[in-house]
Design an enzyme around this catalytic site. Structure first.
Site, PDB file in Angstrom:
ATOM      1  N   ALA A  64     -15.873 -24.787 -20.016  1.00 18.01           N
ATOM      2  CA  ALA A  64     -15.357 -23.178 -19.891  1.00 18.01           C
ATOM      3  C   ALA A  64     -15.896 -22.153 -20.373  1.00 18.01           C
ATOM      4  CB  ALA A  64     -14.504 -23.226 -21.592  1.00 18.01           C
ATOM      5  N   GLY A 109     -15.091 -28.350 -20.464  1.00 15.68           N
ATOM      6  CA  GLY A 109     -13.907 -28.434 -19.466  1.00 15.68           C
ATOM      7  C   GLY A 109     -13.680 -28.747 -17.773  1.00 15.68           C
ATOM      8  N   GLU A 112     -13.351 -32.617 -18.363  1.00 16.76           N
ATOM      9  CA  GLU A 112     -11.908 -32.099 -18.967  1.00 16.76           C
ATOM     10  C   GLU A 112     -10.969 -32.411 -16.823  1.00 16.76           C
ATOM     11  OE1 GLU A 112     -12.408 -29.912 -21.570  1.00 16.76           O
ATOM     12  OE2 GLU A 112     -10.765 -31.496 -22.687  1.00 16.76           O
ATOM     13  N   GLU A 132     -18.240 -29.513 -26.758  1.00 20.63           N
ATOM     14  CA  GLU A 132     -17.393 -28.376 -27.254  1.00 20.63           C
ATOM     15  C   GLU A 132     -18.004 -28.944 -28.705  1.00 20.63           C
ATOM     16  OE1 GLU A 132     -16.562 -30.943 -25.079  1.00 20.63           O
ATOM     17  OE2 GLU A 132     -14.531 -29.617 -24.088  1.00 20.63           O
TER      18      GLU A 132
END
Ligand code: CAA
Length: 259
Positions: A64, A109, A112, A132
């Site tokens: 992200a 992300g 993911e 994260e």
């Protein structure tokens, strides 16, 4: 298609969903939104039989967008009600085989997104991880759920608690990736495999649904789902094509229409 996410379909029914946002394909809210749109387009387009998700030859995605998230608040993310997850879930729910082709970093992300694919093909130089925790966060796009389902809770916790990276070979050993290829081959090999799936029958959708949804159920319910979907294959034209081809020419020669 979008500014940062494109969909290109080849003559064999394989769509490449390409993330392209220099320098590291950071996943801003716009990129997540475009990924969502791309997944829906791939689901709806009947010419598409399989999908490859690729971040290009240097990096899959470094997660992200940390710069965009810097001043985000609890209230904003809470109000979104899992908006990040929705984009990744749209990819996971795609009723067609999906392969993530991973060059370079697939972090946070980015990793993911790869977890939403059916298969992960990694380049020898790929690095994967859920960093994260190093930012004071936890994974927010499915990592705490899809990762332990794939590699088991202890290995998932090692990655999520520690925030470290694994190499392609380490990822292969723990079942996080399925194949490792030289960096300049991984995308082509993913496309080759996707073409084989794209030539498959409509029943591939039922197989994916039976496995993915069945894994979330108790065994009796999952077996009932399998029975229903097995019966449903008899409503497809491809089932007739497969049987006629076998009886005329033997196994594996059918040309399916995916309907
Ligand atoms: N978001 C925004 N910008 C990022 C970024 C990210 N996730 N990752 C890297 N960048 C930027 C860097 O700030 C840098 O920008 P500038 O040139 O403007 O300084 C540029 O990309 C290149 O990065 P580096 O100089 O750090 O390059 P490197 O090759 O030394 O390292 C890296 C690359 C390993 C990817 C490293 O940048 C890194 O660790 N990035 C952060 C990864 C991360 O923490 N991801 C998780 C994000 S949170 C998340 O994903 C939440 C969720 O679950 C949805």
């Amino acid at each position: 298609m979008g500014e940062f996410v494109s969909v290109e379909t080849d003559d064999h029914g394989v769509a490449t969903v390409r993330i392209d946002r220099a320098p590291v394909n950071a996943l801003s809210p716009q990129v997540f939104e475009e990924l969502h749109t791309a997944a829906r387009a791939c689901a709806d387009d009947t010419r598409i039989g399989a999908v490859v998700v690729w971040g290009g030859p240097k990096v899959f995605a470094a997660g992200a967008d940390i710069k965009a998230m810097r001043d985000a608040t609890f209230q904003e993310f809470y109000a979104q009600g899992g908006g990040l997850q929705e984009s990744v879930a749209a990819l996971a729910r795609l009723p067609k085989p999906v392969i993530a082709a991973i060059n370079g970093y697939a972090l946070g992300g980015g990793m993911e997104v790869t977890l939403a694919a059916d298969f992960r093909y990694a380049a020898e130089d790929a690095r994967m991880g859920q960093p994260e925790i190093l930012l004071g966060l936890i994974p927010g796009a499915g990592g705490t759920q899809r990762l332990p389902r794939l590699v088991g809770p202890a290995r998932a916790k090692e990655l999520v608690f520690g925030g470290g990276q694994v190499t392609a070979q380490e990822a292969l050993a723990m079942g996080l990736v399925d194949r490792v290829f030289p960096a300049d081959e991984v995308y082509e090999r993913a496309v080759e495999a996707a073409r084989r799936y794209a030539a498959g029958p409509y029943a591939l959708r039922m197989a994916k649904q039976a496995i993915d949804e069945g894994l979330e159920m108790d065994l009796d319910s999952a077996l009932r789902l399998e029975s229903t979907l097995f019966a449903a294959t008899f409503a497809t034209e491809d089932r007739r094509i497969g049987f006629d081809s076998f009886l005329a020419d033997g196994p594996g020669k059918a040309t399916f229409r995916r309907n």
